[in-house]
Write an enzyme that holds these catalytic residues in place. Structure first.
Site, short mmCIF file in Angstrom:
data_model
loop_
_atom_site.label_atom_id
_atom_site.label_comp_id
_atom_site.label_asym_id
_atom_site.label_seq_id
_atom_site.Cartn_x
_atom_site.Cartn_y
_atom_site.Cartn_z
N TYR A 35 17.70 30.38 4.65
CA TYR A 35 16.60 31.08 5.32
C TYR A 35 16.81 31.14 6.82
O TYR A 35 17.25 30.14 7.43
CB TYR A 35 15.27 30.35 5.07
CG TYR A 35 14.82 30.35 3.65
CD1 TYR A 35 14.50 31.53 2.98
CD2 TYR A 35 14.67 29.14 2.95
CE1 TYR A 35 14.06 31.50 1.65
CE2 TYR A 35 14.23 29.11 1.65
CZ TYR A 35 13.92 30.30 1.00
OH TYR A 35 13.48 30.28 -0.29
N LYS A 93 0.85 -1.21 0.00
CA LYS A 93 0.00 0.00 0.00
C LYS A 93 0.88 1.25 0.00
O LYS A 93 2.07 1.17 0.32
CB LYS A 93 -0.90 -0.02 1.24
CG LYS A 93 -0.14 -0.09 2.55
CD LYS A 93 -1.05 -0.41 3.73
CE LYS A 93 -0.26 -0.44 5.02
NZ LYS A 93 -1.05 -0.89 6.17
N CYS A 97 15.80 23.83 2.54
CA CYS A 97 14.81 24.58 1.75
C CYS A 97 13.88 23.58 1.04
O CYS A 97 14.01 22.37 1.21
CB CYS A 97 15.52 25.44 0.72
SG CYS A 97 16.83 26.47 1.40
N ASP A 153 13.76 22.84 -2.16
CA ASP A 153 14.40 22.07 -3.22
C ASP A 153 15.89 21.83 -3.00
O ASP A 153 16.52 21.15 -3.79
CB ASP A 153 14.26 22.84 -4.55
CG ASP A 153 12.85 23.31 -4.78
OD1 ASP A 153 11.95 22.48 -4.71
OD2 ASP A 153 12.65 24.52 -4.99
N HIS A 210 -6.22 -7.09 13.13
CA HIS A 210 -5.05 -6.21 13.11
C HIS A 210 -4.68 -5.87 14.55
O HIS A 210 -5.55 -5.61 15.38
CB HIS A 210 -5.37 -4.94 12.31
CG HIS A 210 -4.14 -4.15 11.92
ND1 HIS A 210 -2.98 -4.74 11.48
CD2 HIS A 210 -3.91 -2.81 11.90
CE1 HIS A 210 -2.08 -3.79 11.20
NE2 HIS A 210 -2.61 -2.62 11.46
N ARG A 233 -10.77 -0.24 15.04
CA ARG A 233 -10.85 0.37 13.71
C ARG A 233 -11.89 -0.42 12.93
O ARG A 233 -13.04 -0.42 13.31
CB ARG A 233 -9.46 0.37 13.08
CG ARG A 233 -9.28 1.37 11.98
CD ARG A 233 -7.81 1.58 11.58
NE ARG A 233 -7.20 0.39 10.99
CZ ARG A 233 -5.92 0.33 10.57
NH1 ARG A 233 -5.13 1.38 10.69
NH2 ARG A 233 -5.44 -0.77 10.03
N ARG A 291 1.58 -10.64 7.74
CA ARG A 291 1.47 -9.46 6.86
C ARG A 291 2.43 -8.36 7.31
O ARG A 291 2.01 -7.26 7.65
CB ARG A 291 0.05 -8.85 6.91
CG ARG A 291 -1.12 -9.75 6.66
CD ARG A 291 -2.43 -8.95 6.66
NE ARG A 291 -2.61 -8.09 7.82
CZ ARG A 291 -3.15 -8.46 8.99
NH1 ARG A 291 -3.58 -9.69 9.18
NH2 ARG A 291 -3.26 -7.57 9.97
C1 LIG Z 1 -0.31 -1.67 7.00
C2 LIG Z 1 -0.88 -2.90 7.52
C3 LIG Z 1 -0.06 -3.98 7.87
C4 LIG Z 1 1.46 -3.88 7.89
O1 LIG Z 1 1.85 -3.18 9.05
P1 LIG Z 1 3.39 -3.02 9.45
O2 LIG Z 1 3.35 -2.32 10.74
O3 LIG Z 1 4.02 -2.22 8.37
O4 LIG Z 1 3.96 -4.38 9.53
C5 LIG Z 1 -0.67 -5.17 8.22
N1 LIG Z 1 -2.01 -5.26 8.28
C6 LIG Z 1 -2.83 -4.23 8.00
C7 LIG Z 1 -4.30 -4.39 8.12
C8 LIG Z 1 -2.30 -3.01 7.64
O5 LIG Z 1 -3.11 -1.98 7.39
#
Ligand SMILES: *Cc1c(COP(=O)(O)O)cnc(C)c1O
Length: 378
Positions: free
Chosen positions: A274, A35, A321, A323, A162, A133, A221
């Site tokens: 700056y 993502k 800055c 750039d 999660h 969530r 994941r």
């Molecule tokens: C982004 C995400 C992950 C990965 O999380 P990390 O902290 O980068 O390992 C796993 N599961 C879900 C649902 C996420 O949104």
């Protein structure tokens, strides 16, 4: 060629994937979250490399991110982690993305879209075990699984949760993670008890990969770990632990590379950039490097960072800055105009070190590398 580029070290990605595989053993699948353009590293090249290196699944947050992968010819299973809008469902079905769904209303919407397309849509049931969530309550999982099983156009491919604090070694937080894992297990058991196969059970993000061996189930994941920032290393970097020698470490993929495009002589007492935050302490030479906060080089590191040029480090001189930024090359510089300058990268100051100074997390540093910075893969 533009001076400022992000070099992505794909060999380190392969090494990190191998490290994760050794840790989890043979059974669990590996899903790599790509993502946010693979956390700023470039979704398609990272996804291709990860799949070649043995990753089984990819994960995205948005339908558009799944579209980009499919358009590049990627055929692997792709999880859709975030909640989509109902009008995205026809495309989710046609791309064959695997949405995570945790409520009855959206299950109906998804079933309707799949039926209309004459296709079967695989979904994973999202259970909220404590993240607060997305997802259903664990005690609702069996009823939703029954609904999926009785739908002609849906199929239950897995059950997912999660974790909120898996990257912490604080005993309370470790206990909370165990509670979350226990709730997922109970939800899976309640589905099995209803005579339904829950499919792939998965929970582990990077923190769980490193700190919770009981979290692997059928798939992990981990995102940030595979990009090279181990939650164990992070504890040391942020002073929460002295050493984490027995935990899984990772190698960063991203290097922000630029060049010294101009060198100028400065007299003692003259100021740079700056706000005039930096004054030449002696007659010296200052190099101009075309990397700034628009490239993702955080302005809060002004006067507080060093770059690697020809194997030596040189401190920033003054404000970063939009750039450009400046470095003090000293009174007798060996650095020449057009020499390469490393802003951060593996084996040097990493995106995680930058994150500590910028009071954020490595995720935000790599995701924040500007769109105008080309990614080069080596
Ligand atoms: C982004 C995400 C992950 C990965 O999380 P990390 O902290 O980068 O390992 C796993 N599961 C879900 C649902 C996420 O949104």
């Amino acid at each position: 060629m533009q001076a400022t580029r992000a070099i992505i070290h794909l060999d380190n990605l392969r090494r990190n994937i191998q490290g994760a595989r050794r840790k989890i053993g043979e059974h669990p699948k590996i899903c790599m979250p790509v993502k946010a353009d693979a956390y700023g590293h470039g979704a398609v090249p990272v996804a291709r490399c990860a799949l070649e290196a043995g990753v089984d699944y990819l994960a995205v947050a948005l339908t558009s991110e799944g579209r980009e992968l499919r358009a590049a010819g990627i055929t692997s299973p792709i999880l859709l982690l975030a909640q989509a809008m109902p009008d995205e469902l026809p495309e989710i079905v046609s791309l064959g993305l695997i949405p995570h769904i945790g409520d009855s209303e959206f299950l109906d919407e998804a079933a309707g879209a799949a039926e209309k397309a004459g296709k079967k849509l695989t979904i994973h049931l999202k259970v909220d075990t404590g993240m607060g969530r997305l997802g259903c309550r664990p005690e609702e999982a069996a009823a939703l699984a029954k609904k999926i099983a009785s739908s002609k156009s849906l199929s239950l491919g897995g059950i997912v949760t999660h974790l909120a604090v898996s990257d912490s070694i604080d005993p309370d937080e470790v206990a909370f993670t165990k509670t979350q894992l226990g709730r997922l297990k109970e939800a899976a058991a309640s589905i099995e008890k209803a005579g339904i196969d829950p499919g792939i059970v998965h929970a582990a993000n990077s923190g769980a990969l490193v700190f919770h061996e009981d979290s692997y189930f059928d798939m992990i994941r981990p995102g940030i770990f595979l990009y090279g920032y181990s939650p164990a290393d992070w504890l040391v970097q942020t002073g929460q632990a002295k050493s984490m020698d027995n935990y899984l470490s990772a190698e960063p993929l991203m290097e922000l590379r630029s060049a010294v495009v101009s060198v100028k002589k400065m007299k003692k007492g003259e100021t740079v950039s700056y706000g005039r935050l930096w004054t030449a302490p002696e007659d010296t030479y200052v190099g101009i490097v075309p990397a700034g906060y628009a490239d993702g080089f955080r302005r809060s590191l002004s006067n507080d960072h060093s770059m690697l040029i020809d194997g030596k480090t040189y401190p920033l001189a003054g404000r970063i800055c939009m750039d450009q930024c400046m470095v003090n090359l000293g009174p007798n510089p060996v650095v020449k105009r057009w020499d390469e300058a490393v802003v951060f990268g593996p084996g040097f100051i990493t995106a995680a070190d930058i994150a500590v100074k910028a009071k954020t997390i490595p995720y935000e540093i790599t995701c924040g590398i500007g769109k105008r910075v080309p990614r080069e893969y080596i």
